[in-house]
Design a protein around this motif. Sequence first.
Motif, PDB file in Angstrom:
ATOM      1  N   LYS A 112       1.145  -1.468  -0.086  1.00  0.00           N
ATOM      2  CA  LYS A 112      -0.376  -0.104  -0.483  1.00  0.00           C
ATOM      3  C   LYS A 112       0.707   1.644   0.170  1.00  0.00           C
ATOM      4  CE  LYS A 112      -4.502  -2.492   2.335  1.00  0.00           C
ATOM      5  NZ  LYS A 112      -4.746  -1.667   3.475  1.00  0.00           N
ATOM      6  N   ASN A 113       2.144   1.109   0.817  1.00  0.00           N
ATOM      7  CA  ASN A 113       3.085   2.468   0.289  1.00  0.00           C
ATOM      8  C   ASN A 113       3.961   2.401  -0.567  1.00  0.00           C
ATOM      9  OD1 ASN A 113       1.945   3.727   2.878  1.00  0.00           O
ATOM     10  ND2 ASN A 113       2.748   1.642   4.585  1.00  0.00           N
ATOM     11  N   LEU A 114       4.203   1.774  -1.715  1.00  0.00           N
ATOM     12  CA  LEU A 114       4.196   1.670  -2.343  1.00  0.00           C
ATOM     13  C   LEU A 114       4.792   2.393  -3.052  1.00  0.00           C
ATOM     14  CD1 LEU A 114       5.285  -2.006  -2.998  1.00  0.00           C
ATOM     15  CD2 LEU A 114       6.882  -0.469  -1.737  1.00  0.00           C
ATOM     16  N   ARG A 115       5.565   3.223  -4.522  1.00  0.00           N
ATOM     17  CA  ARG A 115       5.461   4.144  -5.091  1.00  0.00           C
ATOM     18  C   ARG A 115       4.331   3.518  -6.684  1.00  0.00           C
ATOM     19  NH1 ARG A 115       7.952   9.380  -5.180  1.00  0.00           N
ATOM     20  NH2 ARG A 115       8.504   9.152  -2.442  1.00  0.00           N
ATOM     21  N   SER A 116       3.436   3.912  -7.402  1.00  0.00           N
ATOM     22  CA  SER A 116       3.250   3.801  -7.993  1.00  0.00           C
ATOM     23  C   SER A 116       4.025   3.852  -8.869  1.00  0.00           C
ATOM     24  CB  SER A 116       2.096   4.441  -8.502  1.00  0.00           C
ATOM     25  OG  SER A 116       2.805   5.660  -9.822  1.00  0.00           O
TER      26      SER A 116
END
Length: 650
Positions: free
Chosen positions: A271-275
């Motif tokens: 959820k906290n990863l960059r796109s």
Amino acid sequence: MKKIISSLLIVLLFTNYIYATPNSKEILKIKKIFGITDATEFNITTSENSYDDGGSFKTLDYHWKNNDTQYNVSTDVSGNIFRYHVNYSDNNDEFEFLTKEETIKIATDFMNKLDSKLVKQYRLSSMQTYAKNGISTLYFNRYVNDTIVSNDNITVDVLFNNKSVYSFDRTNSSAKFKDENFPKLEKALPKKNIFSNVENTNPLRLSYLVTGDEKNQIGTLVYTHLLDTKPLDATTANPITIYTTAPKESSKTDAASELSDIEITEIEKIKNLRSEKEVQSFIEKNFDTKDLKLDSKQLMLDKNKKYYYLFYYSTPKDSSIRSFSVSIDAKDLSLLSFNEYTMNADNDSKLSEKEAINLASKFLKNFKHAKNIDENNPVTSTSNGTTTILYPRIENNIAVYSEGITILVDNSSKKIFYYKTNFSNAKFPSKSNIINLEKAKEFAMNDFSLSYRYVGSKPTLIYSYKDGTPILRASDGTPISIVGDEIQNPEINYENSEKSKYKDEITMLTDLGIGFYNLKDLQKSITIKEFITFMESIDSGATKYIDYSFIPSQYEDLKESDLENSLTYKNAIKWILNFKGINDFKNATEIWDKTIFKDYDSIEKEYLAYYYIAKSKGIYDKNESFQNQNISADEILHLIYNAVIKNRKI
């Protein structure tokens, strides 16, 4: 039509053999040497290998076949035999083991039969026996002026079942270069001067070597060079260029893993990863992607269980023109690696160290990176038109071997085409009880020696480390491998083998290269780790390195945490049987004759079947189990003699 075909065949045959026409005298000579009779098929082919100086090595390749046997023999244009191989259709696995002396005599008699000068020019360097198959491979190196030629060798394979050579292979260069073509030893510069050149660019220094598995990594203090050392021309001190391909980034990692929906912690991480869109934008902002297409993009896990993106770009329709891969930290968009491939390459191009470092420094400042690197004192080396710049990781003011940030610069275009970060999660103990640097240099100098090597198109006198860049344990200077184990001695040499009641068996095993390479006292109890290293060396070569974070699966109930414990009789017997392919007898039904072992009632149930199987197969010959006693080295060798030599067909 037949006439035209015949004319074409004549032209083809003439073209094929224009440089070396076979003749009946040569064919009869080869048949006599190898005892070739009753051939039902025969043909001749040719081959040619080019040298850098425009010359070439040309061979005639003769092939005979009868109902049972195939012979392949290759000669140069002067009739010197360089390759021989015989293949028997009758695979007879009945054989008696030969002694080391018998095997060497078979090999050297064969070499004498080919050319009496070979035994004088080449010396036996090592010998590996494959006990299961009844084969010994002997390795010979050429010597000139009593100095080894490191890449001129002969390999001979001896079959035990018919006591003969079935394969012979000789380096092509040995025909091209006569002894008088080699530089004189007196032309070599003093070793201390050459070693100083190495120290000026890539010094031996106190470092940490990270070993252990991913869950338990630790830094061991060592002395080593942070970059691989290159051989140096002994007469000029210039680096020797040995052409290799540039490193390429793999699309796979050691710990690549798929996401799991049931692991809540992983979902929270994601959820906290960059796109992917953010990553692509970052790449296109910092790298030239013009005229390239995005071929693939992956979210992956590295060996430290951290997520990263791997993007791959290439020229449409032809990726060989230009392509590159980029890996980006999925959490903070820091650059982890960059690897570009282009067709433009000039292996002889030069670039000053200062300019290369400036280019790397500017590149480094464009991206987030770990702060615990030595940006002010990078280590550099140049080879094949490429300059390597390593910014070593620093812990406790000590560099970490093979960790940090590596940048490669193309000397011709002055472009950076490779960037790689490597940081483990190891723990680094403080410095204590180590030898000083000068003492470490003495140890390193002992392995830094003079030899000959074919470089390009000529024999060259070089200085180099005999066994590659050394890694010396800082506590005592002992050479260790990349996984932290002591380098095995090249020979088995016990101090008290004559006193052992199994001395004849131990002598036979030693002749076959089976034994403990780093052990002197046969009465010494051995650790489980020493035992596994010994078992894995059988039929595999004495210098095999084992990554103990991946325990060989055939040994039942063996745990990494037990490796430093002493080996007991019960585990030795079970694991020797496992080595022979006998497994899963821990819960066997008790149908045993209780009179076989005096201590039957006390033998642990899960080991009982293994004791009886070992007894029935002639591997274990005592009438008491001694199950929990530590076992000595000579008792292990006795068990192995029974298992591998005396009862090899089990």
